[in-house]
Write an enzyme that holds these catalytic residues in place. Structure first.
Site, PDB file in Angstrom:
ATOM      1  N   SER A 293      -0.353  -0.595  -9.212  1.00  0.00           N
ATOM      2  CA  SER A 293       0.203   0.734  -9.465  1.00  0.00           C
ATOM      3  C   SER A 293       0.362   1.477  -8.155  1.00  0.00           C
ATOM      4  CB  SER A 293      -0.719   1.536 -10.380  1.00  0.00           C
ATOM      5  OG  SER A 293      -1.866   1.989  -9.669  1.00  0.00           O
ATOM      6  N   ASP A 294       1.149   2.548  -8.154  1.00  0.00           N
ATOM      7  CA  ASP A 294       1.127   3.460  -7.021  1.00  0.00           C
ATOM      8  C   ASP A 294      -0.119   4.330  -7.161  1.00  0.00           C
ATOM      9  OD1 ASP A 294       1.861   4.837  -4.725  1.00  0.00           O
ATOM     10  OD2 ASP A 294       3.960   4.972  -5.307  1.00  0.00           O
ATOM     11  N   TRP A 295      -0.358   5.148  -6.171  1.00  0.00           N
ATOM     12  CA  TRP A 295      -1.590   5.944  -6.048  1.00  0.00           C
ATOM     13  C   TRP A 295      -1.894   6.718  -7.332  1.00  0.00           C
ATOM     14  CZ3 TRP A 295      -4.566   6.713  -1.427  1.00  0.00           C
ATOM     15  CH2 TRP A 295      -5.529   7.722  -1.512  1.00  0.00           C
TER      16      TRP A 295
END
Length: 767
Positions: A293-295
């Site tokens: 995932s992104d942050w």
């Protein structure tokens, strides 16, 4: 100490005896990455290890933590307990080795950690930003630059980069256009696969290879209004024909990991989008690596309104195909209970962990987990890296205007005024997302010019003139504090402005270095205006009004609206953010030791009001209508996609096709003679565009389908041949709901930009 799984040779001896294994660097050359294909040995190793893992240890592998978060103080304990699969934001090789020793020596199963970092356009040595690299129209240059970046990063112990970013962007207001290849899916695909080859080399197991992470999957570049993090609403046709092809190209090139985007795509958040992750990436394309995932994006499923709570978010994301969570602890805190309740199947967890362990295996981490602390410094910003960065900085530049052949400047130009807030900025020349670099290593434009005239230092005179007001620093650049604004009062500002104009008047030629500060680009950096920020244009107009020759050097990470400059400044050089050796590269270009050969990878507008603006639009109802589509201004771009001048002059003629007909599953050869009509050697980019005249759905007026950058000596002629694969002529049709190469008549143009009309032909695609 007993070992509970079959292991590579590193685990055939006691882990208690820990050694620092040297990082051996292979020669730098463009390599072909191979699509991961797990061997029987690897599959057996991963399966055996998986059988020995508890549920908590499996979910630990699915968890990444950042050492600038609340988890930092608990890092060693978490590693020892098997609760961490990856770390983010660790670049010190000694710290990396210390954490790796805990994982390998003290955790129950001795699984090494994967250390990731944003190696976007260099590690310690900074190369031109990705948009600039695309301007080179030279994929092999991107491969070489990322190969050098991988050498530095791997020497530090970083084996995973969150690049390349392959989002297509039609709106220059979006700050992250800087990180990608611009507006065109064909160019974007070629640059995507080139970067994967550079990062990953001939094999991930090589000590100097790092695994690529293709982002942001998918459609992030189409955010509403160019506003970062905003929703993307994309038709199925545009998604399949424009936004997905670069991702698919990177996957086919062997990219080991993918990252999902922040935003929701057509109402479905990317971090919970089963169609994107499972249906397309893992099943249709057959992707074998893992998805991260992104942050904190899994947690954000609640913000989007998709998940009712953190437990729901964990189940939605894991079931949709997410394999690792970046920085959050939603997986760690909630997946065990979700598995026990049956909301998430154990098979889903096992699939994710297998993918993660396979990447670690292919990287050779189980055999060689450590960085060579003693050798690492010698890999950073060395002579080889600087030479490569200088060459890249010169090859990405785009010459936008050169009235009266003002450039290149004479070798003995008299006195030179160097003016502007970016002229002596060692921070800004590196651009955004140069997180591991040291600005002190960078060569500013002023420094590059001073070095050139070191024997006669009085030649170069400098004045800043104006400031670019900066508020705060990038959310990811804490080591780069805001550059202080030194001119506070109106009187101080007027004095600095007047000093700059006086310097212009006293010099024989002026080089004005204007543009955007680096923190105006990248994440969380959208702009309402594309004009030169602050009082820069006022300074430029005053300099031109003196009557002295003026050269404008632009440093920026997106297309700018420079309509006034395009009419009044005789020479304009788009240097982008050229990196560590940028000042020397710009000096080489200004004085003819290098010749600009880059082309625009994104359309330059006359005004931000024209955005989104791109060349591959659809035909209008009346294609013969020539009046402006706006009552108060032109609808035409300032500079079109693919545009760029040179100190040399080129002509193209004798367009030939191998056949006037090509099968829907065939290939045709297109050739043209390119002549350098000048007495200066230089590079030209031959660009091939097509248009399908009729089909099941509308097609863009032009689409790039091939290009080649060639170097020609003075007076030389080369025949350039481009292969046109019929598959590139296919498209996903909203009418048929499928991809197909449809028979029919096609227009074909070969020229030096998307606006070229001289060399035109037609051909037929047959069944």
């Amino acid at each position: 100490m007993d070992y509970v799984f079959e292991s590579p040779r590193r685990f055939m001896r006691a882990v208690a005896v820990s050694l620092l294994l040297p990082v051996v660097l292979t020669p730098v050359m463009p390599m072909m990455a191979q699509t991961p294909s797990p061997s029987a040995k690897e599959a057996r190793f991963v399966d055996d290890l998986l059988k020995k893992m508890t549920l908590e240890e499996k979910i630990g592998q699915m968890s990444q933590i950042a050492l600038n978060t609340d988890d930092a103080g608990k890092a060693e304990d978490m590693v020892k307990a098997g609760q961490v699969g990856s770390f983010l934001f660790v670049t010190d090789p000694a710290r990396i080795n210390a954490l790796q020793h805990v994982a390998v020596d003290q955790s129950r199963l001795h699984i090494p950690i994967l250390f990731g970092f944003d190696v976007i356009h260099g590690f310690r040595t900074v190369y031109p930003v990705p948009l600039a690299m695309a301007a080179s129209f030279k994929p092999e240059l991107a491969t070489l630059a990322q190969r050098h970046a991988a050498m530095e990063a791997s020497a530090a112990g970083v084996r995973w980069t969150f690049a390349p970013m392959v989002d297509i962007a039609h709106d220059a207001r979006w700050g992250r256009i800087m990180e990608g290849a611009g507006e065109d899916p064909y160019l974007g695909a070629r640059m995507a696969e080139a970067q994967v080859r550079g990062f990953q080399g001939s094999s991930l197991s090589n000590a100097d290879s790092i695994v690529a992470c293709v982002k942001h999957y998918a459609g992030y570049g189409a955010a509403d209004g160019g506003r970062d993090y905003d929703s993307s609403n994309i038709s199925d046709a545009d998604l399949e024909n424009i936004y997905l092809p670069p991702f698919h190209a990177a996957e086919k090139a062997g990219a080991g990991t993918f990252m999902t985007a922040y935003m929701d795509l057509n109402g479905v958040p990317a971090a919970g989008n089963r169609w994107l992750m499972r249906d397309v990436l893992k099943e249709r394309w057959g992707f074998k690596g893992f998805i991260v995932s992104d942050w904190d994006a899994v947690h954000a499923l609640q913000t989007h309104g998709m998940a009712k709570d953190a437990a729901d978010a964990a189940a939605i994301s894991a079931n949709a195909g997410m394999d690792m969570e970046m920085t959050g602890h939603v997986f760690r805190d909630n997946l065990p209970a979700q598995v026990k309740s049956g909301a998430v199947k154990m098979a889903t967890i096992d699939e994710a962990v297998k993918r993660i362990l396979s990447v670690k295996y292919e990287l050779g981490l189980f055999e060689h987990p450590y960085a060579d602390v003693a050798a690492a410094p010698g890999k950073f910003v060395n002579a080889e890296q600087r030479a490569a960065a200088r060459k890249a900085g010169a090859e990405v530049a785009v010459l936008l205007r050169n009235e009266g052949n003002l450039l290149p400047l004479k070798k003995a130009p008299g006195t030179i005024a160097v003016i502007g807030p970016l002229a002596d900025s060692k921070v800004d020349i590196g651009g955004s997302w140069s997180l591991a670099s040291h600005p002190a290593d960078n060569v500013s434009v002023l420094e590059g010019l001073k070095q050139r005239f070191a024997a006669t230092p009085d030649v170069v005179k400098y004045a800043k003139g104006v400031e670019i007001e900066r508020t705060g620093h990038s959310i990811f650049d804490p080591q780069f504090p805001p550059v202080p604004v030194t001119m506070h009062t109106d009187a101080e500002k007027k004095a600095a402005f007047d000093e700059a104009i006086a310097t212009v008047k006293s010099a024989d030629v002026t080089i004005m270095v204007l543009g955007e500060s680096q923190n105006m680009n990248g994440e969380k950096a959208s702009r309402l205006s594309l004009d030169l920020p602050g009082k820069q244009e006022e300074l430029l107009e005053a300099a031109v009004a003196t009557g002295k020759p003026v050269v404008l050097v632009l440093m920026n990470g997106r297309p700018l609206s420079i309509d006034w400059a395009a009419q009044h400044v005789p020479a304009i050089l788009e240097a982008w953010y050229p990196g560590t050796e940028g000042g020397n590269a710009v000096a080489d270009l200004l004085f003819g030791d290098a010749v600009p050969g880059g082309k625009l990878p994104a359309t330059f507008p006359r005004s931000a009001s024209q955005e989104p603006l791109f060349y591959a639009h659809y035909l209008r109802q009346n294609p013969h209508e020539t009046a402006a589509l706006y009552w108060d201004g032109s609808s035409a771009p300032l500079y079109p996609f693919g545009y760029g001048l040179s100190y040399a002059k080129f002509s193209m003629n004798n367009l030939k096709m191998s056949s006037a007909k090509v099968a829907a599953d065939g290939t045709m050869q297109v050739s043209i003679d390119v002549k350098n009509d000048s007495n200066v050697a230089g590079d030209e980019v031959v660009q091939l565009y097509t248009h399908q005249r009729a089909g099941s759905a509308s097609r863009p007026v032009r689409e790039l389908k091939g290009f080649k950058r060639v170097s020609l000596k003075a007076g030389e002629t080369q025949t350039v041949t481009l292969a046109l694969d019929s598959h590139e002529l296919g498209f996903w049709s909203s009418a048929t709901r499928k991809f197909a190469v449809e028979p029919g008549t096609f227009d074909l143009w070969v020229g030096n930009s998307s606006a070229s009309t001289e060399n035109h032909a037609t051909f037929e695609v047959t069944k």
